[in-house]
Design a protein around this motif. Structure first.
Motif, PDB file in Angstrom:
ATOM      1  N   PHE A 370       0.813  -1.222   0.000  1.00  0.00           N
ATOM      2  CA  PHE A 370       0.000   0.000   0.000  1.00  0.00           C
ATOM      3  C   PHE A 370       0.848   1.275   0.000  1.00  0.00           C
ATOM      4  O   PHE A 370       0.313   2.360  -0.190  1.00  0.00           O
ATOM      5  N   TYR A 374      -0.465   7.187  -4.956  1.00  0.00           N
ATOM      6  CA  TYR A 374      -1.834   7.089  -5.449  1.00  0.00           C
ATOM      7  C   TYR A 374      -2.730   6.432  -4.395  1.00  0.00           C
ATOM      8  O   TYR A 374      -3.812   6.931  -4.076  1.00  0.00           O
ATOM      9  N   ARG A 375      -2.237   5.308  -3.822  1.00  0.00           N
ATOM     10  CA  ARG A 375      -3.048   4.600  -2.821  1.00  0.00           C
ATOM     11  C   ARG A 375      -3.248   5.433  -1.564  1.00  0.00           C
ATOM     12  O   ARG A 375      -4.264   5.335  -0.885  1.00  0.00           O
ATOM     13  N   TYR A 376      -2.276   6.271  -1.222  1.00  0.00           N
ATOM     14  CA  TYR A 376      -2.404   7.150  -0.054  1.00  0.00           C
ATOM     15  C   TYR A 376      -3.358   8.319  -0.322  1.00  0.00           C
ATOM     16  O   TYR A 376      -3.638   9.094   0.578  1.00  0.00           O
ATOM     17  N   GLY A 377      -3.760   8.479  -1.589  1.00  0.00           N
ATOM     18  CA  GLY A 377      -4.680   9.572  -1.903  1.00  0.00           C
ATOM     19  C   GLY A 377      -4.007  10.888  -2.251  1.00  0.00           C
ATOM     20  O   GLY A 377      -4.609  11.948  -2.163  1.00  0.00           O
ATOM     21  N   PHE A 378      -2.721  10.811  -2.657  1.00  0.00           N
ATOM     22  CA  PHE A 378      -1.997  12.045  -3.003  1.00  0.00           C
ATOM     23  C   PHE A 378      -2.209  12.438  -4.464  1.00  0.00           C
ATOM     24  O   PHE A 378      -1.665  13.432  -4.919  1.00  0.00           O
ATOM     25  N   PRO A 394       5.799   8.180   0.443  1.00  0.00           N
ATOM     26  CA  PRO A 394       5.413   8.638  -0.884  1.00  0.00           C
ATOM     27  C   PRO A 394       5.354  10.166  -0.909  1.00  0.00           C
ATOM     28  O   PRO A 394       4.791  10.772  -0.002  1.00  0.00           O
TER      29      PRO A 394
ATOM     30  N   LEU B 104      -8.492   5.118   3.740  1.00  0.00           N
ATOM     31  CA  LEU B 104      -8.225   4.672   2.376  1.00  0.00           C
ATOM     32  C   LEU B 104      -9.385   3.804   1.900  1.00  0.00           C
ATOM     33  O   LEU B 104      -9.755   3.839   0.732  1.00  0.00           O
ATOM     34  N   VAL B 414      -3.199  -5.427  -1.545  1.00  0.00           N
ATOM     35  CA  VAL B 414      -3.251  -4.539  -2.706  1.00  0.00           C
ATOM     36  C   VAL B 414      -3.939  -5.219  -3.890  1.00  0.00           C
ATOM     37  O   VAL B 414      -4.604  -4.555  -4.692  1.00  0.00           O
ATOM     38  N   PHE B 425     -10.716   3.085  -3.808  1.00  0.00           N
ATOM     39  CA  PHE B 425     -10.326   3.697  -2.539  1.00  0.00           C
ATOM     40  C   PHE B 425     -11.358   4.754  -2.178  1.00  0.00           C
ATOM     41  O   PHE B 425     -11.945   5.378  -3.060  1.00  0.00           O
ATOM     42  N   HIS B 427     -10.595   7.312   0.199  1.00  0.00           N
ATOM     43  CA  HIS B 427      -9.822   8.550   0.416  1.00  0.00           C
ATOM     44  C   HIS B 427     -10.636   9.628   1.121  1.00  0.00           C
ATOM     45  O   HIS B 427     -10.649  10.786   0.701  1.00  0.00           O
TER      46      HIS B 427
END
Lengths: 434, 434
Positions: A370, A374-378, A394, B104, B414, B425, B427
């Motif tokens: 994870f 992208y997965r962290y929502g950035f 990230p 997430l 993932v 996600f 987010h």
């Protein structure tokens, strides 16, 4: 034009970028996306040229087949990149945010305001899709950027960069010289020496590249050298969860830097669980490495010679540890401070692990895979940092900004605030915006 | 013990510090303050030894009298430092703050939590009061620190460090080896090579020291090389305010890095104002440097040979500029990105200046001398940064922290979030705390 001249132009542009309204930056992103679609055929044709040369290199044994694959740009890959550029338009402007506001005294107000870093140099290897990705992040964050791609992708990178430069030049008020491309190792070395122009260097690639960059520049470097991630299976871990997470973390994309490389098994975890987990990994094509105690549990391919090993393929080091503290100490000693995970049913134990493991990402009951912008929502990431200054983990738009302090007064002088009759500071938090 | 061994111990301690409860750190600060009071006589006696040797060096012409003054530790100076240590107790813990929190997906929560940087090396020149100051900031921010003081202050530094180490050792749970002191240039060179242990180097001193450090380490460096600050007097500036602020910025403490070095006068500012301002500066003992146009306004001591000059005394470069943009361009080109000020009655003009001038501090109608951690309300500062990564401007406790990402799951992998049937996600921003 020399690299120094290119850098000087980009630096000049960076001062303008810092004050650009958000609409202009978003207009630039849309122009970039549009131009990439319009010039897709040319870009893909340029990529075919690079691929032809690469194929010869692979046949001659000068290039690894994996590198060839990463060099390849398809219409689908390009469209994904273009969508990524468009998605940045939707994100809020990372520049101009009020990070703190303090009244120092009546009529004397201090604001901490986010702003771009300035001129950033990015050095990357084969993958040409990095060009529009980084260019777009730079536009949104108001930074000027000089890109150095791999020589294998020179035609593709040229086609991408000139498309993007044309797009930027079409946007009124946008200084197109904010995006620069260089090609050769010599130019790259020149760039690393230009600490009067560059504020940050981001190397994206293997350990060799990052070590080279760090050894050859005085400019701050953001990046990560290794991804030696761990999963510690604690005494109370659930077997089914352990199997699911370990298989994902090792096999879902083994060459990623956030794939797991070392499995730490608590001695107290039931032996039948250990056997079942290792068996599951073997069934999923993972080769195990470990000592005699591990060999007694499952088939191992050999001992571990170096616990700081990033396999990057379906291989895994396995070790038994006495307890939580031995696991933490192993990770802090042999890990790379990237992403490490504990599997446990005990929340308290997870907290200790997460506080004491000195890594950018510390996970409880989730796959190390994870760790990704992208997965962290950035929205996107410029890379992952294992350093402990500026940005960690990230790095998205926020990591491409810094701040400045704006002080608004009406004639205040320091002499009034020192000595016997010193006025006191109020240091009141200001609630409203600037 | 070698420097590498000291560093290894300090690094080991840093892992413990990262998880220390705030009460333990505050207890350590109180113990430090208490011990400094108890051992004040010994510390001052050690300082007298250093001063004796320094006096001989001054008489022999090997040391500047100003250096001798900075070396001097009085009971009053010591008490000020002790009060500074005690004030840190009152400040909130900079570690463990939730900087961001994102869901997430259901049951998968990401927290960005502030944490210490780790092990920091601080190299400073003569002033021994830096020892307790930096040690206290390190304690509060949870960092281990190795201090390298000037050899002129060796006795004082030793007395201070051993007092502080004894104090730290008396606090249950506090790892006293988190504070280390080294003395010689050779040890300092060893420290700069230990990039496996050190996360950050902070040089506090002159340009020579900072250039030396940057040239000799791969460890990130936080500091500032020069303080070439500007005041731009715009066409609408108030004469009385200009006199007050310029006199303060140049004469209140001329050797400070935030003192003004270059005065930029807008051509359109009335000639009688220019003459009056320059006359006021002359009356306050300031020597002016400038071209024929300036000489026509007031007595100048000579031309300016280098616009990037930090006088550090009552000397000032003076130049006329056509307009706001010429002023901005001069500052970005010749300044040191430290602190620059515009004097103007026009708010709009101030905004453009503050957006386009690429400095850590951009001021409207206030003396550049306000650039200081204490005045900004940070409690104390470890130094001022003119770099554009990590921390900028005065660096307090917050600049001594970074963050880690904590991810809490219940078995997520993932593989479920990629491919054709990928789960999306969510987010979502998490409102409540961890």
């Amino acid at each position: 034009m020399t690299v120094a001249q290119q850098a000087a132009r980009a630096k000049e542009a960076s001062y303008v970028l810092a004050a650009l309204p958000p609409e202009t930056k978003d207009r630039a992103l849309n122009a970039m996306a549009c131009a990439l679609r319009v010039h897709a055929d040319e870009i893909l044709a340029a990529n075919r040229l690079d691929l032809q040369q690469a194929r010869l290199a692979v046949e001659a044994g000068h290039m690894k087949p994996a590198l060839y694959e990463r060099l390849k740009l398809t219409r689908e890959k390009l469209e994904t990149v273009i969508k990524g550029v468009e998605e940045l338009v939707e994100l809020p402007d990372p520049v101009g945010r009020v990070l703190a506001a303090t009244e120092l005294d009546e009529g004397l107000s201090l604001y901490k305001i986010s702003c771009p870093i300035g001129l950033i140099g990015v050095i990357f290897e084969a993958r040409p899709d990095v060009v529009p990705q980084i260019a777009a992040l730079a536009v949104k964050s108001g930074n000027a950027v000089m890109l150095k791609g791999g020589s294998e992708a020179a035609h593709t990178n040229d086609a991408l960069a000139s498309t993007l430069q044309t797009a930027l030049a079409s946007v009124p008020g946008y200084p197109a010289q904010a995006l620069q491309l260089i090609h050769t190792r010599e130019e790259s070395a020149e760039m690393l020496a230009l600490d009067q122009y560059f504020d940050l260097i981001i190397p994206r690639g293997g350990n060799g590249l990052i070590a080279y960059v760090k050894a050859n520049t005085k400019i701050p470097v953001l990046g990560h050298a290794d991804g030696v991630c761990h999963i510690y299976v604690a005494a109370s871990a659930d077997l089914e969860m352990a199997c699911r997470i370990c298989v994902d973390a090792k096999t879902q994309y083994p060459s990623a830097c956030n794939a797991v490389e070392t499995l730490l098994l608590d001695e107290r975890w039931p032996e039948k669980n250990k056997k079942a987990l290792l068996e599951t990994l073997l069934k999923n094509g993972v080769s195990l490495f470990g000592g005699a105690d591990i060999a007694a549990l499952a088939r191992v391919s050999g001992p571990v010679t170096d616990w700081h090993t990033e396999y990057g393929e379906k291989k895994l080091s396995v070790k038994q540890v006495k307890n939580l503290l031995e696991a933490i100490s192993h990770i802090n000693r042999f890990g790379s401070h990237h992403t490490d995970c504990i599997l446990t049913a005990e929340h308290e134990e997870a907290q200790i692990f997460m506080d004491l493991v000195d890594s950018a990402g510390v996970y409880h009951n989730a796959s190390t895979r994870f760790a990704d912008g992208y997965r962290y929502g950035f929205g996107a990431e410029v890379g992952i940092s294992t350093g402990k200054t500026h940005a960690r983990g990230p790095v998205g738009l926020e990591g491409l900004t810094i701040y400045k302090y704006k002080l608004y007064g009406n004639g205040q002088v320091v002499a009034d605030y020192v000595g016997a009759n010193a006025k006191p500071f109020t240091h009141k938090k200001i609630g409203s915006k600037q």
